[in-house]
Design an enzyme around this catalytic site. Structure first.
Site, short mmCIF file in Angstrom:
data_model
loop_
_atom_site.label_atom_id
_atom_site.label_comp_id
_atom_site.label_asym_id
_atom_site.label_seq_id
_atom_site.Cartn_x
_atom_site.Cartn_y
_atom_site.Cartn_z
CG HIS A 57 -57.68 37.07 -35.11
ND1 HIS A 57 -57.44 37.02 -36.47
CD2 HIS A 57 -57.69 38.39 -34.79
CE1 HIS A 57 -57.31 38.24 -36.95
NE2 HIS A 57 -57.44 39.10 -35.95
CE LYS A 90 -60.74 49.34 -44.40
NZ LYS A 90 -60.07 48.90 -43.19
NE ARG A 141 -51.21 42.96 -33.67
CZ ARG A 141 -51.58 43.29 -34.90
NH1 ARG A 141 -51.42 42.43 -35.87
NH2 ARG A 141 -52.08 44.48 -35.15
CB SER A 182 -55.61 39.73 -41.20
OG SER A 182 -56.24 39.13 -40.09
O1 PNS Z 1 -59.59 43.30 -36.90
P1 PNS Z 1 -59.61 44.79 -36.96
O2 PNS Z 1 -59.64 45.27 -38.39
O3 PNS Z 1 -58.48 45.40 -36.18
O4 PNS Z 1 -60.99 45.24 -36.28
C1 PNS Z 1 -61.32 46.59 -36.16
C2 PNS Z 1 -62.75 46.81 -35.63
C3 PNS Z 1 -63.75 45.97 -36.40
C4 PNS Z 1 -62.83 46.44 -34.18
C5 PNS Z 1 -63.04 48.33 -35.81
O5 PNS Z 1 -62.72 48.72 -37.12
C6 PNS Z 1 -64.47 48.72 -35.51
O6 PNS Z 1 -64.91 48.70 -34.40
N1 PNS Z 1 -65.22 49.04 -36.59
C7 PNS Z 1 -66.63 49.40 -36.51
C8 PNS Z 1 -66.85 50.92 -36.70
C9 PNS Z 1 -66.54 51.66 -35.42
O7 PNS Z 1 -67.20 51.46 -34.41
N2 PNS Z 1 -65.48 52.48 -35.45
C10 PNS Z 1 -64.94 53.18 -34.31
C11 PNS Z 1 -65.57 54.47 -33.96
S1 PNS Z 1 -65.84 55.65 -35.19
#
Ligand code: PNS
Length: 166
Positions: free
Chosen positions: A16, A40, A89, A126
């Site tokens: 990150h 969560k 990645r 993570s």
């Molecule tokens: O670090 P991560 O867990 O890969 O991040 C994921 C993240 C936060 C980018 C993703 O889960 C997200 O955008 N969550 C917010 C809810 C949302 O917009 N979901 C997608 C459309 S339903």
């Protein structure tokens, strides 16, 4: 240009941090946004994740560490960003990120810029960090592997939280 780098950051990893530094070099402003997901239970609270990011990134110019909940596309619209940034990645990441990117563009017209991970960090997640720490600290094993995955402040926080959980 303002970019938005969203994530769970539970916890922030060297992967990150590499993406933050590279994205910050492209933009006048970079908002690093921590997802606060009430559905969560993360290892680190939203506040702890924010502080860990801030400590690890305090030297990077033009960044803001924020939190958001709900839809990313909505938050991107509220913050009026030029684009969302995500690190990629591997091919599996690309498939998932391309879908999210299209969803977010349909929702609010926000584009996503995908930055390929540094190969030195492309094995890091993570989740792997949490699993390694869960094993290492309670058993008193050598934690030097974590030096290759996370910054020092995160290693210290992992040790504290894993020993407190015992
Ligand atoms: O670090 P991560 O867990 O890969 O991040 C994921 C993240 C936060 C980018 C993703 O889960 C997200 O955008 N969550 C917010 C809810 C949302 O917009 N979901 C997608 C459309 S339903």
């Amino acid at each position: 240009m303002t970019l938005l780098f969203p994530g769970s950051f539970d916890p922030v990893t060297l992967g990150h941090i590499d993406i933050v530094r590279r994205a910050a070099a492209l933009a006048e402003r970079l908002i690093v946004a921590v997802l606060d997901n009430p559905h969560k239970t993360p290892l680190f609270s939203t506040d702890e994740r924010t502080v860990l990011l801030w400590d690890a990134l305090h030297d990077v110019k033009g960044i803001e560490i924020a939190t958001f909940s709900g839809l990313l596309a909505e938050y991107a619209g509220q913050r009026n960003v030029t684009a969302i940034v995500r690190g990629v990645r591997d091919a599996e990441d690309f498939i998932g990120e391309a879908r999210y990117a299209w969803h977010n563009r349909l929702f609010d017209g926000t584009e996503t810029i995908l930055i390929p991970s540094n190969p030195a960090f492309s094995h890091i997640s993570s989740r792997i960090v949490r699993e390694a720490a869960e094993h290492i600290y309670p058993t008193g094993s050598d934690d030097s592997v974590l030096r290759k995955l996370v910054p020092d402040n995160v290693r210290t926080a992992l040790r504290r939280i894993m020993i407190a959980k015992e």
